[in-house]
Design a protein around this motif. Structure first.
Motif, PDB file in Angstrom:
ATOM      1  N   HIS A  71       1.859  -3.088   9.524  1.00 31.24           N
ATOM      2  CA  HIS A  71       1.539  -4.093   8.799  1.00 31.24           C
ATOM      3  C   HIS A  71       0.515  -3.768   8.497  1.00 31.24           C
ATOM      4  CE1 HIS A  71       2.938  -6.914  12.737  1.00 31.24           C
ATOM      5  NE2 HIS A  71       4.954  -6.167  11.965  1.00 31.24           N
ATOM      6  N   ALA A  72       0.131  -3.025   8.419  1.00 33.09           N
ATOM      7  CA  ALA A  72      -1.282  -2.668   7.799  1.00 33.09           C
ATOM      8  C   ALA A  72      -1.015  -2.093   6.175  1.00 33.09           C
ATOM      9  CB  ALA A  72      -2.305  -1.720   8.128  1.00 33.09           C
ATOM     10  N   LYS A  73       0.272  -1.501   6.463  1.00 28.03           N
ATOM     11  CA  LYS A  73       0.749  -0.897   5.416  1.00 28.03           C
ATOM     12  C   LYS A  73       2.192  -2.281   4.114  1.00 28.03           C
ATOM     13  CE  LYS A  73       3.790   2.712   3.632  1.00 28.03           C
ATOM     14  NZ  LYS A  73       4.693   3.889   3.861  1.00 28.03           N
ATOM     15  N   ILE A  74       2.589  -2.924   5.318  1.00 31.81           N
ATOM     16  CA  ILE A  74       2.604  -4.359   4.075  1.00 31.81           C
ATOM     17  C   ILE A  74       1.803  -4.588   3.630  1.00 31.81           C
ATOM     18  CG2 ILE A  74       4.065  -6.720   4.926  1.00 31.81           C
ATOM     19  CD1 ILE A  74       5.393  -4.861   6.746  1.00 31.81           C
ATOM     20  N   ASP A  75       0.225  -5.537   4.166  1.00 31.79           N
ATOM     21  CA  ASP A  75      -0.826  -6.000   3.965  1.00 31.79           C
ATOM     22  C   ASP A  75      -1.770  -5.144   3.130  1.00 31.79           C
ATOM     23  OD1 ASP A  75       0.162  -8.045   5.034  1.00 31.79           O
ATOM     24  OD2 ASP A  75      -1.303  -7.201   6.771  1.00 31.79           O
ATOM     25  N   LYS A  76      -0.951  -3.851   2.621  1.00 28.92           N
ATOM     26  CA  LYS A  76      -1.879  -2.853   1.675  1.00 28.92           C
ATOM     27  C   LYS A  76      -2.893  -2.672   2.122  1.00 28.92           C
ATOM     28  CE  LYS A  76       1.134  -4.964  -2.087  1.00 28.92           C
ATOM     29  NZ  LYS A  76       1.288  -4.890  -3.009  1.00 28.92           N
ATOM     30  N   VAL A  77      -3.399  -3.039   3.271  1.00 30.48           N
ATOM     31  CA  VAL A  77      -4.545  -1.394   3.348  1.00 30.48           C
ATOM     32  C   VAL A  77      -5.001  -0.617   3.406  1.00 30.48           C
ATOM     33  CG1 VAL A  77      -5.913  -2.021   5.592  1.00 30.48           C
ATOM     34  CG2 VAL A  77      -5.092  -3.872   5.166  1.00 30.48           C
ATOM     35  N   ILE A  78      -3.525  -0.535   3.910  1.00 26.44           N
ATOM     36  CA  ILE A  78      -3.014   1.428   3.251  1.00 26.44           C
ATOM     37  C   ILE A  78      -1.783   1.342   2.694  1.00 26.44           C
ATOM     38  CG2 ILE A  78      -3.984   1.763   6.041  1.00 26.44           C
ATOM     39  CD1 ILE A  78      -1.168   2.233   7.066  1.00 26.44           C
ATOM     40  N   LYS A  79      -1.789   2.996   2.236  1.00 22.93           N
ATOM     41  CA  LYS A  79      -0.849   2.943   1.107  1.00 22.93           C
ATOM     42  C   LYS A  79      -0.337   4.254   1.471  1.00 22.93           C
ATOM     43  CE  LYS A  79      -3.927   1.551  -2.500  1.00 22.93           C
ATOM     44  NZ  LYS A  79      -3.968   1.336  -3.863  1.00 22.93           N
ATOM     45  N   ASN A  80      -0.480   5.532   1.829  1.00 20.69           N
ATOM     46  CA  ASN A  80      -0.232   6.553   2.104  1.00 20.69           C
ATOM     47  C   ASN A  80      -0.230   7.170   3.230  1.00 20.69           C
ATOM     48  OD1 ASN A  80      -2.101   8.142   2.183  1.00 20.69           O
ATOM     49  ND2 ASN A  80      -2.134   8.292  -0.246  1.00 20.69           N
ATOM     50  N   LYS A  81       0.971   8.258   3.809  1.00 22.09           N
ATOM     51  CA  LYS A  81       0.625   9.032   5.095  1.00 22.09           C
ATOM     52  C   LYS A  81      -0.840   9.479   5.294  1.00 22.09           C
ATOM     53  CE  LYS A  81       3.180  12.817   7.481  1.00 22.09           C
ATOM     54  NZ  LYS A  81       3.675  13.935   7.824  1.00 22.09           N
ATOM     55  N   LYS A  82      -1.834   9.945   4.324  1.00 17.17           N
ATOM     56  CA  LYS A  82      -2.817  10.434   4.713  1.00 17.17           C
ATOM     57  C   LYS A  82      -3.506   9.298   5.254  1.00 17.17           C
ATOM     58  CE  LYS A  82      -7.289  12.211   2.540  1.00 17.17           C
ATOM     59  NZ  LYS A  82      -7.480  12.453   1.286  1.00 17.17           N
ATOM     60  N   ASP A  83      -3.152   7.772   5.124  1.00 15.12           N
ATOM     61  CA  ASP A  83      -3.716   6.603   5.340  1.00 15.12           C
ATOM     62  C   ASP A  83      -3.131   6.350   6.821  1.00 15.12           C
ATOM     63  OD1 ASP A  83      -5.653   6.504   2.395  1.00 15.12           O
ATOM     64  OD2 ASP A  83      -4.145   4.953   2.153  1.00 15.12           O
ATOM     65  N   GLU A  84      -2.170   7.098   6.569  1.00 12.95           N
ATOM     66  CA  GLU A  84      -1.592   6.059   8.248  1.00 12.95           C
ATOM     67  C   GLU A  84      -1.762   6.883   8.877  1.00 12.95           C
ATOM     68  OE1 GLU A  84       2.804   6.656   7.850  1.00 12.95           O
ATOM     69  OE2 GLU A  84       2.739   5.596   5.733  1.00 12.95           O
ATOM     70  N   ILE A  85      -2.149   8.302   8.961  1.00 14.99           N
ATOM     71  CA  ILE A  85      -3.289   9.506   9.930  1.00 14.99           C
ATOM     72  C   ILE A  85      -4.179   8.561  10.086  1.00 14.99           C
ATOM     73  CG2 ILE A  85      -3.726  11.166  10.417  1.00 14.99           C
ATOM     74  CD1 ILE A  85      -1.241  12.224   9.208  1.00 14.99           C
ATOM     75  N   LYS A  86      -5.500   7.634   9.319  1.00 17.13           N
ATOM     76  CA  LYS A  86      -6.739   7.818   9.039  1.00 17.13           C
ATOM     77  C   LYS A  86      -6.525   6.616  10.376  1.00 17.13           C
ATOM     78  CE  LYS A  86     -11.501   6.615   7.091  1.00 17.13           C
ATOM     79  NZ  LYS A  86     -10.736   6.273   5.753  1.00 17.13           N
ATOM     80  N   PHE A  87      -5.398   5.292   9.611  1.00 20.14           N
ATOM     81  CA  PHE A  87      -5.501   4.111  10.665  1.00 20.14           C
ATOM     82  C   PHE A  87      -5.888   4.097  11.998  1.00 20.14           C
ATOM     83  CE2 PHE A  87      -3.112   0.272  12.224  1.00 20.14           C
ATOM     84  CZ  PHE A  87      -4.450  -0.511  11.728  1.00 20.14           C
ATOM     85  N   ILE A  88      -4.671   5.503  12.148  1.00 21.29           N
ATOM     86  CA  ILE A  88      -3.645   5.445  13.191  1.00 21.29           C
ATOM     87  C   ILE A  88      -4.918   6.027  14.305  1.00 21.29           C
ATOM     88  CG2 ILE A  88      -2.549   6.719  14.855  1.00 21.29           C
ATOM     89  CD1 ILE A  88      -0.034   6.786  12.612  1.00 21.29           C
ATOM     90  N   LYS A  89      -5.471   6.765  13.808  1.00 22.85           N
ATOM     91  CA  LYS A  89      -6.834   7.954  14.616  1.00 22.85           C
ATOM     92  C   LYS A  89      -7.807   6.657  14.640  1.00 22.85           C
ATOM     93  CE  LYS A  89      -6.144  11.963  13.108  1.00 22.85           C
ATOM     94  NZ  LYS A  89      -6.836  13.767  12.243  1.00 22.85           N
ATOM     95  N   GLU A  90      -8.204   5.649  13.799  1.00 16.28           N
ATOM     96  CA  GLU A  90      -8.820   4.799  14.436  1.00 16.28           C
ATOM     97  C   GLU A  90      -8.875   3.636  15.283  1.00 16.28           C
ATOM     98  OE1 GLU A  90     -10.125   3.323  10.514  1.00 16.28           O
ATOM     99  OE2 GLU A  90     -11.312   5.141   9.499  1.00 16.28           O
TER     100      GLU A  90
END
Length: 430
Positions: free
Chosen positions: A403-422
């Protein structure tokens, strides 16, 4: 009449199949013919990848040997002495034992027994489908036309072969409408009168729903389906589906909107799977019925579980979904995704046809254009490597990240991992 030139003008694949079938027939000493719709379309110079062959002999034995010649998959129907061969290039070959049919009662299933090619042609629905072409070497390409099918083809007439034809098999009423509209033909005078007599007797109501289903779905898959439905409604009506089904002005308008949207969908999203058009149209035809009536129709017609689910779920949920999409407050991209992602493409097209609200249409288009099919780069294995303990929460973590990726809060795998950790740290190993 010899049709060698017509056969030679077919595609090289079809031509090769015919020649090989003729060679095998000569080896086995059986008379073999092209028949039915294949002959009709060959005479009309229309493409047809389904080859129909009749054997005066053991059709299944011929099919088994021919499958070896062509390296084809075979499906046998021993009760009727028929088999279907499917080639790697998707060409289908229907092979049948020449047979006669007798009907013990109107609308009953026929009693079948082996016969000659004349018997096999006489059991068919219309004269234009009751022609055969020999493919044995000694009389290759000779046309057998016992019932003046070629004359009717040239005069653009649909004519039944005998007066009890519609009584024996009332699904021929549906087929008559399908062929008149597909080819731009008309019902021959006696055929039209017998059609009306069958209508007065409600013959389509007397056939098992399973048989009506198969013929009606074929109609719903036709290119000229809307004109066929209007013609059928005029000549017979649609109450053979259910007593409350009718094609009024509102239903006609709904179907036209759907036809436009289906064409638009295929044009705009060629990479997405092809829509099951018949499911969309069948669902629309049941519009206005109660949910229980829709369920009963799906049960009576013995539709496949997946098709039933799509049809019933639309009737059950579309009002609530449209209400959610009509919210005046701004909806995030992920909120729209959450509403629409569980739906089939067929249901989404139906929703678009069901509303005239620009905001709803805009939100559905945004989902189709930007969000449908979006995927995460990370997987459950990545979560384990990061240090998350496996469990049901994996789905929750991945969904919130999506959902964060759909809302363009995150863009790539690096962002995904950071979001997941947080956002998922409570599920990590201590």
């Amino acid at each position: 009449m010899n049709l060698a030139d017509k056969i030679n003008n077919l595609s090289s694949e079809i031509n090769s199949i015919i020649k090989k079938a003729g060679n095998l027939a000569d080896e086995l000493g059986v008379s073999t013919y092209l028949v039915g719709g294949f002959v009709r379309d060959m005479l009309l110079a229309r493409k047809n990848l389904d080859v129909d062959i009749v054997i005066e002999g053991d059709g299944i034995l011929f099919a088994e040997k021919f499958a070896l010649v062509l390296d084809a998959h075979i499906l046998r129907h021993k009760r009727f002495g028929t088999a279907v061969l499917t080639l790697p290039n998707k060409i289908k070959i229907d092979i049948a034992t020449a047979r006669s049919e007798n009907y013990a009662a109107p609308a009953a299933l026929p009693v079948v027994k082996p016969g000659a090619v004349y018997d096999d042609l006489f059991r068919r629905d219309f004269s234009i489908n009751a022609m055969a072409v020999s493919i044995n070497k000694h009389n290759f390409a000779k046309l057998l036309d016992y019932f003046n099918g070629l004359k009717d083809l040239n005069e653009k007439k649909i004519r039944i072969l005998h007066k009890l034809s519609f009584m024996d098999d009332p699904t021929r009423l549906l087929r008559a409408v399908r062929f008149t509209e597909r080819y731009g033909f008309s019902l021959e005078k006696l055929t039209r009168r017998l059609f009306n007599e069958a209508k007065k007797l409600n013959m389509l109501h007397r056939v098992t729903k399973h048989r009506v289903r198969d013929e009606f779905i074929l109609m719903l898959k036709e290119a000229r389906v809307l004109t066929m439905l209007k013609r059928l409604n005029k000549l017979y009506g649609l109450t053979f589906i259910h007593k409350n089904v009718k094609l009024d002005k509102n239903a006609d308008s709904f179907l036209k909107d759907l036809d436009r949207l289906i064409k638009s969908f295929h044009r705009r999203f060629p990479a997405k799977r092809v829509l099951d058009t018949w499911v969309i149209l069948f669902t629309a035809i049941l519009d206005g019925l109660s949910l229980e009536e829709v369920r009963k129709i799906c049960y009576d017609f013995a539709l496949r579980r997946g098709d039933t689910k799509r049809i019933v779920s639309y009737h059950q949920e579309y009002k609530a979904i449209l209400k959610e999409l009509l919210q005046k407050k701004a909806l995030s991209a992920s909120s729209i995704y959450r509403i629409l992602e569980p739906l089939s493409f067929e249901a989404i097209v139906l929703l678009m046809a069901k509303t005239s609200k620009p905001d709803i249409i805009k939100r559905i288009n945004e989902f189709l254009e930007a969000h449908n099919g979006i995927k995460l780069a990370v997987t459950g294995e990545d979560l384990k490597k990061i240090g998350f303990v496996p469990g049901p929460h994996f789905k929750e973590i991945l969904t919130s990240t999506l959902h964060a990726k759909i809302d363009k809060v995150i863009k790539n795998k690096k962002d995904e991992i950071k979001f997941i950790k947080e956002h998922g740290s409570r599920h990590m190993r201590g």
